[in-house]
Design a protein around this motif. Structure first.
Motif, PDB file in Angstrom:
ATOM      1  N   ASN A   1       0.832  -1.194   0.000  1.00 16.00           N
ATOM      2  CA  ASN A   1       0.000   0.000   0.000  1.00 16.00           C
ATOM      3  C   ASN A   1       0.873   1.252   0.000  1.00 16.00           C
ATOM      4  N   LEU A   2       0.532   2.223  -0.840  1.00 14.73           N
ATOM      5  CA  LEU A   2       1.295   3.452  -0.953  1.00 14.73           C
ATOM      6  C   LEU A   2       1.070   4.308   0.290  1.00 14.73           C
ATOM      7  N   ILE A   3       2.168   4.701   0.957  1.00 10.57           N
ATOM      8  CA  ILE A   3       2.087   5.482   2.187  1.00 10.57           C
ATOM      9  C   ILE A   3       2.476   6.933   1.943  1.00 10.57           C
ATOM     10  N   ASN A   4       3.524   7.175   1.152  1.00  6.14           N
ATOM     11  CA  ASN A   4       3.919   8.553   0.874  1.00  6.14           C
ATOM     12  C   ASN A   4       4.682   8.615  -0.432  1.00  6.14           C
ATOM     13  N   THR A   5       4.781   9.811  -0.947  1.00  3.62           N
ATOM     14  CA  THR A   5       5.616  10.095  -2.123  1.00  3.62           C
ATOM     15  C   THR A   5       6.364  11.388  -1.862  1.00  3.62           C
ATOM     16  N   SER A   6       7.475  11.554  -2.559  1.00  8.60           N
ATOM     17  CA  SER A   6       8.223  12.805  -2.424  1.00  8.60           C
ATOM     18  C   SER A   6       8.961  13.084  -3.725  1.00  8.60           C
ATOM     19  N   GLU A   7       9.221  14.361  -3.939  1.00  7.14           N
ATOM     20  CA  GLU A   7      10.047  14.784  -5.063  1.00  7.14           C
ATOM     21  C   GLU A   7      10.900  15.961  -4.610  1.00  7.14           C
ATOM     22  N   SER A   8      12.098  16.071  -5.187  1.00  8.14           N
ATOM     23  CA  SER A   8      12.961  17.177  -4.801  1.00  8.14           C
ATOM     24  C   SER A   8      13.836  17.576  -5.983  1.00  8.14           C
ATOM     25  N   GLU A   9      14.188  18.841  -5.997  1.00  5.21           N
ATOM     26  CA  GLU A   9      15.127  19.382  -6.969  1.00  5.21           C
ATOM     27  C   GLU A   9      16.030  20.367  -6.238  1.00  5.21           C
ATOM     28  N   ASN A  10      17.310  20.347  -6.570  1.00  4.43           N
ATOM     29  CA  ASN A  10      18.176  21.351  -5.948  1.00  4.43           C
ATOM     30  C   ASN A  10      19.344  21.698  -6.849  1.00  4.43           C
ATOM     31  N   ARG A  11      19.835  22.882  -6.586  1.00  2.00           N
ATOM     32  CA  ARG A  11      21.055  23.372  -7.229  1.00  2.00           C
ATOM     33  C   ARG A  11      21.974  23.838  -6.121  1.00  2.00           C
ATOM     34  N   ASN A  12      23.157  23.237  -6.042  1.00  2.00           N
ATOM     35  CA  ASN A  12      24.084  23.526  -4.963  1.00  2.00           C
ATOM     36  C   ASN A  12      25.380  24.090  -5.535  1.00  2.00           C
ATOM     37  N   ASP A  13      25.659  25.347  -5.221  1.00  2.00           N
ATOM     38  CA  ASP A  13      26.917  25.984  -5.604  1.00  2.00           C
ATOM     39  C   ASP A  13      27.846  25.931  -4.396  1.00  2.00           C
ATOM     40  N   ASN A  14      29.037  25.371  -4.569  1.00  2.00           N
ATOM     41  CA  ASN A  14      29.910  25.187  -3.412  1.00  2.00           C
ATOM     42  C   ASN A  14      31.340  25.609  -3.724  1.00  2.00           C
ATOM     43  N   LEU A  15      32.031  26.020  -2.684  1.00  2.00           N
ATOM     44  CA  LEU A  15      33.438  26.396  -2.747  1.00  2.00           C
ATOM     45  C   LEU A  15      34.110  25.844  -1.500  1.00  2.00           C
ATOM     46  N   SER A  16      35.219  25.120  -1.683  1.00  2.00           N
ATOM     47  CA  SER A  16      35.948  24.597  -0.538  1.00  2.00           C
ATOM     48  C   SER A  16      37.428  24.903  -0.706  1.00  2.00           C
ATOM     49  N   MET A  17      38.062  25.214   0.415  1.00  2.00           N
ATOM     50  CA  MET A  17      39.491  25.539   0.423  1.00  2.00           C
ATOM     51  C   MET A  17      40.157  24.790   1.577  1.00  2.00           C
ATOM     52  N   ASN A  18      41.306  24.225   1.291  1.00  2.00           N
ATOM     53  CA  ASN A  18      42.047  23.493   2.300  1.00  2.00           C
ATOM     54  C   ASN A  18      43.514  23.926   2.256  1.00  2.00           C
ATOM     55  N   PHE A  19      44.052  24.233   3.421  1.00  2.00           N
ATOM     56  CA  PHE A  19      45.478  24.533   3.528  1.00  2.00           C
ATOM     57  C   PHE A  19      46.052  23.697   4.660  1.00  2.00           C
ATOM     58  N   SER A  20      47.153  23.022   4.388  1.00  2.00           N
ATOM     59  CA  SER A  20      47.823  22.235   5.415  1.00  2.00           C
ATOM     60  C   SER A  20      49.319  22.470   5.325  1.00  2.00           C
ATOM     61  N   ASN A  21      49.996  22.228   6.438  1.00  2.00           N
ATOM     62  CA  ASN A  21      51.440  22.444   6.459  1.00  2.00           C
ATOM     63  C   ASN A  21      52.052  21.599   7.573  1.00  2.00           C
ATOM     64  N   ARG A  22      53.274  21.159   7.343  1.00  2.00           N
ATOM     65  CA  ARG A  22      54.055  20.482   8.383  1.00  2.00           C
ATOM     66  C   ARG A  22      55.426  21.144   8.457  1.00  2.00           C
TER      67      ARG A  22
END
Length: 920
Positions: free
Chosen positions: A422-443
């Motif tokens: 038996n059908l209990i629920n339905t869902s739909e989704s759409e998204n646009r994700n703009d992302n920026l990531s920066m990583n700096f490491s040092n030893r």
């Protein structure tokens, strides 16, 4: 044609009739102390052209037995040992068994330059911590690369994906003259370095730069291969370029160029393709296409090079990459290596999934369809600079930066049904994700040695700083049915900024108590801080803007963890036994702060810190090791943050700020033995880990089949692994080579969690035997058949009726022929059968990759016709079992295409070919 075959058979028969077997025996001693020399190298070669006939090493008593097959009546015997003068003698070959008696070696002096040349020609040399092979002693095709050479070495295995093991231990790094070759991806070196420039291949335990400088023991669980090049050969360049086009608009373009000038090395590379390849791990037969399709689609996740992500293996990726590497050394004081990589990829994915969800009192089903397109650009730069102002001091700095920017557009449709359909629920989704990531490491590290007995003082400072920003335009609609139907719409802009900073200071002092006993005093302090700002804005229909701030779904949260580990230990380093331990305090302080609600949580945790290891060496190639260590892990900010994440309308997640750090205990046992006399090796590896206060999910699924998840701590998670391996190499009278390799591995995993108020346990057992054989007729054919299976058993205490038991199996055949001359014909066939997949999902596949190449222009140019998935049977069907679910998926994958490609190689080096045989 028949006459040619008859002539070949006749020639082989005539040769075999003259070739005879001779068994040589003897014992090697030191002339000074009459000490029995274990692991001395014995090899026999012909007199006229110095062709290697066979080699072995002495056992723990200095004894050796060597079987030689030849038609000659004399041969040259060579005996060498590190620190000793080599022994060279012409011996008659008349009796089937010859006892050479005792061979005594003299101590090495500095005026034996001519003899030292002979020492370098030993096929294998075993030093204290180094296994060294002479590349010229192992036959390969004239245009072979480093990978083909490694396959000829005893105890070395290279699988279809290019992963390398030595006596069962994985190889993590490839160095050239002690320096990294184009970053940290070993396959760039193995696929591109030509054998003609290789002199020695050295296998050592993986060490940090500090361990290399102080002479400490490295990580015996992982290996590093160092390629040495003759000084007169270390001047010149070699390059390779490939261009190809095919059906369905498939293409590949790639090139790599390397320039050597003494201590200076400059490398550049570039690539573009849409065949799911990083572009630089050239296969000699299939180029960037690779061999088996299963190496691309068998498992999910991404593939990459030097930390750059090039997309998900189950989709179709167009990637464009470029990079350069620079290495140089000045006056043996300054040492610099630097590299830069750029990567751009666009990946399309499509996924169809059916999941059976297991609850304590019932099950329910969910079906979903999803699509996504990801565009991403990445930049990565690394610098490694060190200074040695004197022989006792070393200062180094190693910064690294990585920047990634991209956009993901995705959509999802799903439905949930109860156990009656038996059908209990339905869902739909759409998204646009703009992302920026920066990583700096040092030893930054400073090491100062005191004298030559092993005392030193070291200081190390590490930092890693991560920052990510994203704007997610998210729309979803969820509809529930039944007695209380409901529709919920989300149209939001989710802006998120996350900062994670880690700083660690380590100091260590080693004092010499006796020649073999050392005292270690250490202190480590680490601070981890994270801050997450999440702002959610609902769409305002009146203004057509995302301007309504949603305080319930927004949050600003900080986490700070501090770890102090003072410890003291002893270290014993004998000739056969090496053991040590460290004991101390493991103090962890965890601080969380909800900046919006102005709530703080502060907790301190204390544990006994302990690490211990033992390694006993029965012989130079036979050892056992035992290792133990405990550690802790601080929960992530996503697990701690008390804010609801609703980007999946059917699974709402909320963190728990009361979480504790988890405490892990790990023990490893390994044993390996390789007999150079019989060219056979075996060993096993065992590991076990137990986790206290592991962070686990706590889920509640309501009557509308909407799941709400948070986290809690629970103890008892376990993981155990066992792997046994065996390998053997044989040569027939006509020099055909046979290699047998097999292994059987087992894994046990126990996971814990909570669902609908009941604690669950899921136990997973996997047993995976594998058997492979290699047949190689030099310059004619190479065959690699293999068979493997995975037996899986998963028990769910929530519902024993849903326990899973199934077997996946695969059979593979790699066949490469080099006849007629200048023609290379490659076939790679793999048959899969996935057990217990849903009836309307394909469970079997026969994948066949083919390549036909013609070499010309002195073998520098190659024209190839290639086919990926000749039978068009590559499938994206997979079954995945989780702690409380069973899921079948069908994913977008790369399908059959035909391609024509052209490759050209050009090189020029100074000096003589180090692989040419020298006469004495």
């Amino acid at each position: 044609m028949k006459k040619i075959l008859l002539a070949s058979v006749f020639s082989l028969t005539v040769f075999s009739s003259f070739a005879q077997e001779y068994l040589l025996k003897g014992q090697v001693l030191s002339s000074v102390s009459n000490t029995k020399l274990s692991s001395a190298t014995i090899f026999v070669e012909t007199l006229n052209d110095s062709t290697l006939l066979n080699y072995t090493i002495t056992d723990s008593s200095g004894n050796f037995e060597l079987l030689v097959k030849t038609k000659e009546d004399k041969a040259r015997l060579n005996v060498s040992f590190t620190g000793m003068q080599p022994f060279v003698k012409t011996i008659p070959l008349s009796d089937s068994t010859t006892n050479l008696g005792i061979v005594k070696l003299q101590e090495l002096t500095n005026d034996l330059d001519e003899v030292l040349i002979n020492v370098n020609r030993s096929p294998i040399t075993i030093k204290k911590d180094t296994l060294e092979f002479n590349a010229a002693s192992f036959k390969t095709r004239p245009d072979a690369n480093l990978e083909e050479t490694l396959k000829q070495l005893p105890g070395v295995e290279v699988d279809a994906a290019g992963n390398i093991t030595v006596n069962g231990k994985p190889v993590q790094r490839i160095l050239v003259n002690g320096k990294e070759f184009f970053g940290n991806d070993p396959k760039i070196a193995t696929k591109n370095l030509p054998k003609e420039i290789i002199n020695k291949i050295q296998v050592v335990d993986t060490k940090t730069q500090s361990q290399e400088f102080t002479g400490e023991e490295g990580d015996s669980e992982n290996k590093t291969i160092n390629i040495t090049i003759d000084e007169d050969k270390n001047r010149g360049y070699f390059s390779r370029a490939t261009i190809g086009g095919g059906t369905d608009d498939r293409y590949e373009i790639s090139g790599i160029s390397n320039y050597f000038q003494d201590d200076l090395r400059l490398s550049v590379l570039a690539s573009s393709n849409n065949i799911n390849s990083s572009g630089f791990t050239f296969d000699e037969v299939f180029d960037a296409m690779g061999r088996r399709a299963r190496t691309i689609t068998r498992s999910g996740g991404s593939f990459g090079i030097n930390g750059l992500n090039f997309g998900n293996n189950t989709g179709i990726t167009k990637s464009e990459t470029a990079g350069m590497s620079f290495v140089n050394e000045w006056k043996e004081i300054y040492d610099l290596s630097a590299d830069y990589f750029f990567g751009s990829n666009k990946t399309d994915t499509r996924n169809s999934a059916r999941r059976e969800n297991i609850l304590p009192d019932r099950t329910f089903f969910s079906n979903s369809e999803s699509n996504a397109t990801r565009d991403n650009n990445s930049h990565r730069g690394n610098v490694n600079f060190s200074i040695k102002p004197d022989t006792l001091t070393r200062i180094s700095i190693r910064p690294s930066i990585n920047i990634s920017q991209g956009t993901t557009q995705s959509s999802n449709l799903s439905e949930s049904l109860d156990e009656n359909g038996n059908l209990i629920n339905t869902s739909e989704s759409e998204n646009r994700n703009d992302n920026l990531s920066m990583n700096f490491s040092n030893r930054f590290s400073v090491t100062r040695k005191f004298g030559s007995r092993g005392a030193f003082l070291s200081f190390t400072f590490d930092n890693e700083n991560n920052k990510s920003e994203s704007d997610n335009f998210f729309f979803s609609g969820r509809e529930t049915f039944g007695d209380n139907p409901n529709t919920q719409i989300q149209d939001q802009l989710i802006s998120e900024e996350n900062n994670e900073d880690t700083y660690e200071v380590q100091s260590r002092y080693r004092a010499v108590m006796t020649d073999d006993l050392f005292l270690d005093v250490r202190y480590s302090y680490e601070i981890e801080s994270s801050k997450n700002e999440r702002s959610v804005f609902d769409f305002d229909e009146n203004t057509s803007l995302y301007s309504n701030f949603n305080a319930e779904l927004s949050n600003e949260f900080k986490v700070k963890g501090e770890t102090h580990i003072p410890s003291v230990g002893l270290r014993y380093e004998g000739d056969k036994l090496r053991t040590g331990f460290n004991l101390g305090l493991l103090n962890t302080q965890l601080r969380t702060e909800n900046l919006i609600q102005n709530i703080e949580f502060n907790n301190d945790f204390n544990n006994l810190f302990a690490s211990a290891n033992l390694r006993y060496e029965f012989e130079r190639s036979k050892r056992i090791g035992v290792y133990y260590r405990n550690s802790n892990n601080i929960p992530s900010i996503q697990q701690l943050q008390p804010v609801s994440i609703q980007t999946d309308p059917l699974n709402i997640i909320r963190g728990n700020p009361d979480l504790k750090p988890s405490f892990n205990q790990d023990i490893n046992i390994n044993f390996n033995n390789f007999d150079f006399k019989t060219r056979s090796g075996y060993g096993f590896y065992m590991s076990y880990s137990y986790v206290t206060d592991q962070v686990v999910s706590v889920s509640v699924t309501d009557e509308d089949l909407i799941r709400r998840t948070t986290y809690d701590n629970v103890s008892g998670a376990q993981n155990a692994n066992l792997n046994f391996y065996y390998s053997k190499q044989l040569k027939s009278e006509n020099e055909d080579t046979y290699r047998l390799r097999g292994n059987i591995s087992g894994q046990y995993t126990k996971n814990l969690g909570f669902t609908n108020g009941q604690q669950f346990e899921s136990e997973n057992y996997v047993v995976s035997p594998y058997l492979g054989v290699t047949y190689e007729k030099e310059q004619v054919i190479t065959l690699n058949p293999g068979f493997g299976l995975d037996y899986n058993l998963r028990n769910f205490n929530l519902n024993s009726n849903r326990d899973e038991e199934f077997t996946n199996l695969n059979f593979s055949l790699e066949a490469t022929t080099y006849w007629p001359k200048n023609v290379v014909f490659g076939n790679d066939i793999t048959y899969f059968k996935y057990g217990n997949v849903a009836a309307d999902f394909r469970s079997t596949s026969l994948q066949w990759n083919m390549s036909l190449g013609y070499q010309f222009a002195d073998d520098d140019a190659t024209l190839k016709f290639k086919v990926f998935d000749l039978l068009d049977e590559n499938i994206g069907t997979r079954r995945q079992t989780g702690d409380d679910f069973v899921q079948d998926t069908d994913q977008l994958i790369l399908e059959r295409y035909f391609m024509l490609s052209f490759t050209y190689k050009f090189s020029k080096f100074g000096g003589k070919d180090p692989n040419s045989r020298r006469r004495f």
